[in-house]
Scaffold this motif. Structure first.
Motif: not given
Length: 86
Positions: A26-32, A50-55, A58-64
């Motif tokens: 879990a953490g900051m910036t899923m995409e990084a 990975v626990v997505p709702e705990a991440c 900056i950009d939801p599309e990039l996170a996906g």
């Protein structure tokens, strides 16, 4: 100090000493940071969830995109917080 929690830290040594087999991320910036830590953990032989709702992101599309890459290419699991046990 870097994108991966494993870079320039004793994290791997601590996890090995504790005989950890799976890490939950879990953490900051899923995409990084989360993605880089997940990749580094898999490269070191850990199972990764990975626990997505705990991440955050900056950009939801990039996170996906990052999450799909982690699942399909890296081999991580994703899990909602509600399914985690203490």
């Amino acid at each position: 100090p870097r994108y991966s929690a494993f870079d320039l830290t004793p994290l791997e040594l601590v996890l090995r000493e504790l005989e950890v087999e799976r890490v939950l991320l879990a953490g900051m910036t899923m995409e990084a940071c989360v993605a880089q830590t997940a990749i580094a953990a898999r490269e070191r032989g850990f199972r990764v969830t990975v626990v997505p709702e705990a991440c955050a992101t900056i950009d939801p599309e990039l996170a996906g995109i990052a999450l799909a890459y982690l699942e399909r290419v890296v081999g991580t699991w994703t899990s909602p917080v509600s399914s985690l046990r203490a």
